[in-house]
Motif scaffolding. Structure first.
Motif, PDB file in Angstrom:
ATOM      1  N   SER A  75      -1.232  50.801  -3.141  1.00  0.00           N
ATOM      2  CA  SER A  75      -2.281  51.586  -2.477  1.00  0.00           C
ATOM      3  C   SER A  75      -2.155  51.404  -0.972  1.00  0.00           C
ATOM      4  CB  SER A  75      -3.664  51.132  -2.939  1.00  0.00           C
ATOM      5  OG  SER A  75      -4.669  51.849  -2.251  1.00  0.00           O
ATOM      6  N   TRP A  76      -2.274  52.527  -0.248  1.00  0.00           N
ATOM      7  CA  TRP A  76      -2.022  52.482   1.199  1.00  0.00           C
ATOM      8  C   TRP A  76      -3.285  52.609   2.030  1.00  0.00           C
ATOM      9  CZ3 TRP A  76       2.711  51.006   2.777  1.00  0.00           C
ATOM     10  CH2 TRP A  76       3.726  51.040   1.807  1.00  0.00           C
ATOM     11  N   GLY A  77      -4.461  52.679   1.400  1.00  0.00           N
ATOM     12  CA  GLY A  77      -5.662  52.762   2.223  1.00  0.00           C
ATOM     13  C   GLY A  77      -6.901  53.149   1.449  1.00  0.00           C
ATOM     14  N   LEU A  88     -13.383  59.853   6.197  1.00  0.00           N
ATOM     15  CA  LEU A  88     -12.794  58.913   7.145  1.00  0.00           C
ATOM     16  C   LEU A  88     -11.718  58.138   6.394  1.00  0.00           C
ATOM     17  CD1 LEU A  88     -12.597  57.305   9.752  1.00  0.00           C
ATOM     18  CD2 LEU A  88     -14.600  55.993   9.037  1.00  0.00           C
ATOM     19  N   SER A  89     -10.465  58.392   6.735  1.00  0.00           N
ATOM     20  CA  SER A  89      -9.351  57.757   6.030  1.00  0.00           C
ATOM     21  C   SER A  89      -8.894  56.515   6.787  1.00  0.00           C
ATOM     22  CB  SER A  89      -8.183  58.737   5.894  1.00  0.00           C
ATOM     23  OG  SER A  89      -8.594  59.839   5.113  1.00  0.00           O
ATOM     24  N   VAL A  90      -8.889  55.406   6.088  1.00  0.00           N
ATOM     25  CA  VAL A  90      -8.555  54.116   6.693  1.00  0.00           C
ATOM     26  C   VAL A  90      -7.284  53.575   6.047  1.00  0.00           C
ATOM     27  CG1 VAL A  90      -9.361  51.754   7.075  1.00  0.00           C
ATOM     28  CG2 VAL A  90     -10.989  53.639   7.142  1.00  0.00           C
ATOM     29  N   PRO A  91      -6.109  53.819   6.660  1.00  0.00           N
ATOM     30  CA  PRO A  91      -4.878  53.242   6.109  1.00  0.00           C
ATOM     31  C   PRO A  91      -4.863  51.733   6.307  1.00  0.00           C
ATOM     32  CG  PRO A  91      -4.422  54.333   8.195  1.00  0.00           C
ATOM     33  CD  PRO A  91      -5.868  54.578   7.891  1.00  0.00           C
ATOM     34  N   PHE A  92      -4.279  51.011   5.347  1.00  0.00           N
ATOM     35  CA  PHE A  92      -4.182  49.568   5.488  1.00  0.00           C
ATOM     36  C   PHE A  92      -3.158  49.188   6.561  1.00  0.00           C
ATOM     37  CE2 PHE A  92      -5.440  49.529   0.795  1.00  0.00           C
ATOM     38  CZ  PHE A  92      -6.767  49.289   1.086  1.00  0.00           C
ATOM     39  N   LYS A  93      -2.278  50.144   6.889  1.00  0.00           N
ATOM     40  CA  LYS A  93      -1.238  49.870   7.880  1.00  0.00           C
ATOM     41  C   LYS A  93      -1.012  51.143   8.686  1.00  0.00           C
ATOM     42  CE  LYS A  93       3.511  48.173   8.121  1.00  0.00           C
ATOM     43  NZ  LYS A  93       4.655  47.663   7.348  1.00  0.00           N
ATOM     44  N   SER A 104       0.420  47.111   1.426  1.00  0.00           N
ATOM     45  CA  SER A 104      -0.567  46.090   1.814  1.00  0.00           C
ATOM     46  C   SER A 104      -1.576  45.847   0.708  1.00  0.00           C
ATOM     47  CB  SER A 104      -1.308  46.536   3.074  1.00  0.00           C
ATOM     48  OG  SER A 104      -0.413  46.667   4.146  1.00  0.00           O
ATOM     49  N   GLY A 105      -1.730  46.793  -0.215  1.00  0.00           N
ATOM     50  CA  GLY A 105      -2.681  46.634  -1.300  1.00  0.00           C
ATOM     51  C   GLY A 105      -2.160  47.257  -2.586  1.00  0.00           C
ATOM     52  N   TYR A 106      -2.812  46.943  -3.687  1.00  0.00           N
ATOM     53  CA  TYR A 106      -2.418  47.476  -4.996  1.00  0.00           C
ATOM     54  C   TYR A 106      -3.677  47.815  -5.796  1.00  0.00           C
ATOM     55  CZ  TYR A 106       2.262  45.584  -4.091  1.00  0.00           C
ATOM     56  OH  TYR A 106       3.489  45.320  -3.547  1.00  0.00           O
ATOM     57  N   ILE A 107      -3.478  48.558  -6.865  1.00  0.00           N
ATOM     58  CA  ILE A 107      -4.545  48.784  -7.846  1.00  0.00           C
ATOM     59  C   ILE A 107      -3.961  48.412  -9.210  1.00  0.00           C
ATOM     60  CG2 ILE A 107      -6.282  50.384  -8.711  1.00  0.00           C
ATOM     61  CD1 ILE A 107      -5.357  52.207  -6.259  1.00  0.00           C
ATOM     62  N   SER A 108      -4.653  47.529  -9.898  1.00  0.00           N
ATOM     63  CA  SER A 108      -4.165  47.060 -11.194  1.00  0.00           C
ATOM     64  C   SER A 108      -5.361  46.669 -12.045  1.00  0.00           C
ATOM     65  CB  SER A 108      -3.261  45.830 -10.994  1.00  0.00           C
ATOM     66  OG  SER A 108      -2.914  45.243 -12.231  1.00  0.00           O
ATOM     67  N   LYS A 109      -5.366  47.099 -13.306  1.00  0.00           N
ATOM     68  CA  LYS A 109      -6.455  46.693 -14.201  1.00  0.00           C
ATOM     69  C   LYS A 109      -6.523  45.169 -14.247  1.00  0.00           C
ATOM     70  CE  LYS A 109      -6.567  50.671 -17.339  1.00  0.00           C
ATOM     71  NZ  LYS A 109      -6.407  51.119 -18.733  1.00  0.00           N
ATOM     72  N   ARG A 110      -7.745  44.654 -14.326  1.00  0.00           N
ATOM     73  CA  ARG A 110      -7.904  43.201 -14.335  1.00  0.00           C
ATOM     74  C   ARG A 110      -7.239  42.553 -15.560  1.00  0.00           C
ATOM     75  NH1 ARG A 110     -11.973  40.870 -11.274  1.00  0.00           N
ATOM     76  NH2 ARG A 110     -11.270  38.912 -12.211  1.00  0.00           N
ATOM     77  N   ILE A 111      -7.185  43.268 -16.661  1.00  0.00           N
ATOM     78  CA  ILE A 111      -6.505  42.707 -17.832  1.00  0.00           C
ATOM     79  C   ILE A 111      -5.051  42.377 -17.500  1.00  0.00           C
ATOM     80  CG2 ILE A 111      -5.823  44.962 -18.827  1.00  0.00           C
ATOM     81  CD1 ILE A 111      -6.438  43.736 -21.608  1.00  0.00           C
ATOM     82  N   ASP A 112      -4.472  43.172 -16.585  1.00  0.00           N
ATOM     83  CA  ASP A 112      -3.068  42.974 -16.189  1.00  0.00           C
ATOM     84  C   ASP A 112      -2.930  41.996 -15.019  1.00  0.00           C
ATOM     85  OD1 ASP A 112      -2.077  44.859 -18.109  1.00  0.00           O
ATOM     86  OD2 ASP A 112      -2.786  46.466 -16.806  1.00  0.00           O
ATOM     87  N   PHE A 113      -3.766  42.150 -13.980  1.00  0.00           N
ATOM     88  CA  PHE A 113      -3.625  41.284 -12.805  1.00  0.00           C
ATOM     89  C   PHE A 113      -3.973  39.834 -13.139  1.00  0.00           C
ATOM     90  CE2 PHE A 113      -5.421  39.188  -9.007  1.00  0.00           C
ATOM     91  CZ  PHE A 113      -4.250  39.115  -8.263  1.00  0.00           C
ATOM     92  N   THR A 197      -8.378  65.000 -11.423  1.00  0.00           N
ATOM     93  CA  THR A 197      -7.495  65.680 -10.456  1.00  0.00           C
ATOM     94  C   THR A 197      -7.880  65.297  -9.023  1.00  0.00           C
ATOM     95  OG1 THR A 197      -8.929  67.620 -10.404  1.00  0.00           O
ATOM     96  CG2 THR A 197      -7.125  67.638 -12.000  1.00  0.00           C
ATOM     97  N   GLY A 198      -7.000  65.674  -8.084  1.00  0.00           N
ATOM     98  CA  GLY A 198      -7.287  65.483  -6.661  1.00  0.00           C
ATOM     99  C   GLY A 198      -7.114  64.066  -6.157  1.00  0.00           C
ATOM    100  N   LEU A 199      -6.410  63.220  -6.911  1.00  0.00           N
ATOM    101  CA  LEU A 199      -6.178  61.854  -6.444  1.00  0.00           C
ATOM    102  C   LEU A 199      -5.172  61.857  -5.298  1.00  0.00           C
ATOM    103  CD1 LEU A 199      -5.969  60.046  -9.912  1.00  0.00           C
ATOM    104  CD2 LEU A 199      -7.926  60.128  -8.355  1.00  0.00           C
ATOM    105  N   ASP A 200      -5.314  60.894  -4.394  1.00  0.00           N
ATOM    106  CA  ASP A 200      -4.471  60.836  -3.202  1.00  0.00           C
ATOM    107  C   ASP A 200      -3.026  60.511  -3.574  1.00  0.00           C
ATOM    108  OD1 ASP A 200      -4.763  60.396   0.013  1.00  0.00           O
ATOM    109  OD2 ASP A 200      -3.279  59.024  -0.829  1.00  0.00           O
ATOM    110  N   LYS A 201      -2.080  61.196  -2.911  1.00  0.00           N
ATOM    111  CA  LYS A 201      -0.660  60.987  -3.243  1.00  0.00           C
ATOM    112  C   LYS A 201      -0.192  59.567  -2.907  1.00  0.00           C
ATOM    113  CE  LYS A 201       1.093  62.912   1.142  1.00  0.00           C
ATOM    114  NZ  LYS A 201       1.532  61.627   1.708  1.00  0.00           N
ATOM    115  N   ASP A 202      -0.864  58.926  -1.947  1.00  0.00           N
ATOM    116  CA  ASP A 202      -0.510  57.549  -1.587  1.00  0.00           C
ATOM    117  C   ASP A 202      -1.513  56.537  -2.165  1.00  0.00           C
ATOM    118  OD1 ASP A 202       1.768  58.318  -0.187  1.00  0.00           O
ATOM    119  OD2 ASP A 202       0.681  58.576   1.696  1.00  0.00           O
TER     120      ASP A 202
END
Length: 411
Positions: A75-77, A88-93, A104-113, A197-202
């Motif tokens: 995940s980039w922001g 207001l888009s806030v990129p992590f970098k 700089s960041g990720y998204i992962s289900k807690r069962i996995d992380f 639908t409409g999820l961010d490409k990054d």
């Protein structure tokens, strides 16, 4: 009766991090959890840059190893959407390049992380991991504490207890005296949907501050495999005062809000909508005492604005390991000596938590939030400045200064 120097109650990110740092110091510990991993945990599933930094502190290879897991998304922001719909888009970098840069960041289900961390724990001979042990009773004794499971068949003594068993920790309530206060507690719901639908490409995560749901927020976080983590959060104080039915409100937003009605038109709810509590770090508490330390959600360290708790749990776990080493070296497990832990944790986190509390309070003034988001969305330099506020504490300090808002509104 087993005798131990250090026992950690709860093997989520806080407890596992404490155990791994102790292992790095060559200090044995016993890590207990009532669950058998992998196990699910109700959460937003976002892993911030702070989480990545804490992984790096455990072992420099861990961030790259996490990036190789198929159960995560980089995940980039963050997209903050104001009550008036300004994004207001806030990129992590700044000026990131997804094809070359390390996320700089990720998204992962807690069962996995959480299982990812437990797999690291399993590799360490210094850590005794005991799963499926449901501790029902914790009693103080001359050595420290005696822990007994529900069956009464399993017992152990420990000189030092690191309590990392989450938001509903009985120990935190009864032994440490941590009260659940509605103005410092958030109620949350989480669901998994497929084909939103409409999820961010990054893979920016989305926090929507809707005018008919303030001071709460609605989130959509993309996940691997076409899934999304969708949920709502609101201060318990507000839920109680306004008699808000969170599940009803969440479904109303999805079904009736013009944008979300369209985005969820062909989406499928996977499983149940689950609730959970978030003890917020918007108030300083005493998080240690004779022979014990509280870590993570048990210590009420969740960010009041974003609701993020994983990184703060890992930070407190790291400092608990540092304090534990000192306790063993000096053979001192007293409450006075443990205050070194409280000071270290709040020295690292309090400024951040205090500022997040102020940002949470901004939601009481939607017009100001709208002005900030509107100006920033049209002004690249200003957007970058605000972006820095979420990654650089010195810039976030500006949020405390009235002059900043005057310049924003009138310059």
């Amino acid at each position: 009766m087993q005798q131990h120097n250090i026992c950690i109650l709860g093997a989520g990110p806080g407890g596992a991090t404490a155990a791994l740092h102790l292992a790095n110091k060559g200090i044995p510990c016993t890590l207990l959890d009532k669950a058998v991993f992998p196990r699910d945990k109700v959460c937003g599933d976002a892993l911030s840059g702070k989480v990545v930094n804490e992984l790096r502190r455990i072992d420099a290879s861990l961030p790259a190893l996490l990036g190789e897991q198929k159960e995560q998304l980089p995940s980039w922001g963050i997209h903050f959407i104001s009550p008036a719909g300004h994004k207001l888009s806030v990129p992590f970098k700044h000026n990131y390049d997804p094809t070359q840069d390390t996320p700089s960041g990720y998204i992962s289900k807690r069962i996995d992380f959480d299982n990812f961390l437990i797999e690291q724990v399993r590799l360490r001979p210094e850590i005794t991991l005991l799963e499926g042990v449901d501790i029902a009773k914790v009693e103080r004794n001359d050595q420290g504490f005696m822990l007994t499971d529900k069956s009464g068949q399993f017992q152990l003594n420990t000189r030092l207890l690191i309590v990392a068993n989450g938001a509903h920790s009985a120990f935190a309530r009864h032994e440490a005296g941590i009260k659940q206060e509605p103005e410092h507690y958030c109620a949350g719901l989480r669901a998994y949907y497929k084909d939103v639908t409409g999820l961010d490409k990054d893979n920016f995560i989305e926090l929507h501050f809707l005018k008919d749901f303030l001071p709460g927020y609605f989130w959509i976080f993309p996940l691997p495999g076409g899934y999304a983590n969708v949920g709502v959060g609101m201060l318990s104080e507000t839920v109680s005062q306004k008699k808000v039915n969170l599940k009803k409100e969440m479904l109303r937003i999805i079904e009736n809000h013009p944008e979300f009605r369209q985005r969820f038109a062909n989406a499928e709810l996977m499983g149940d909508i689950k609730g959970y509590g978030l003890p917020l770090g918007s108030k300083k508490r005493v998080i240690s005492g004779d022979n014990y330390m509280l870590v993570g959600d048990a210590a009420s360290l969740i960010d009041p604005f974003t609701g993020e708790g994983i990184s703060n749990a890992m930070i407190s776990g790291r400092w608990a390991a540092t304090q534990a080493e000192l306790c063993l070296q000096q053979q001192n497990f007293s409450a006075d000596f443990m205050q070194g832990y409280d000071k270290a944790v709040y020295n690292r986190l309090w400024k951040e938590l205090k500022l997040s509390r102020r940002m949470q309070r901004l939601l009481d003034y939607p017009w100001l939030f709208n002005q900030v988001a509107s100006k920033a969305s049209k002004n690249q330099a200003l957007a970058e400045t605000i972006s820095c506020m979420f990654t650089d504490l010195d810039l976030r300090e500006r949020l405390k200064q009235p002059s900043f808002y005057l310049k924003l509104l009138f310059n």
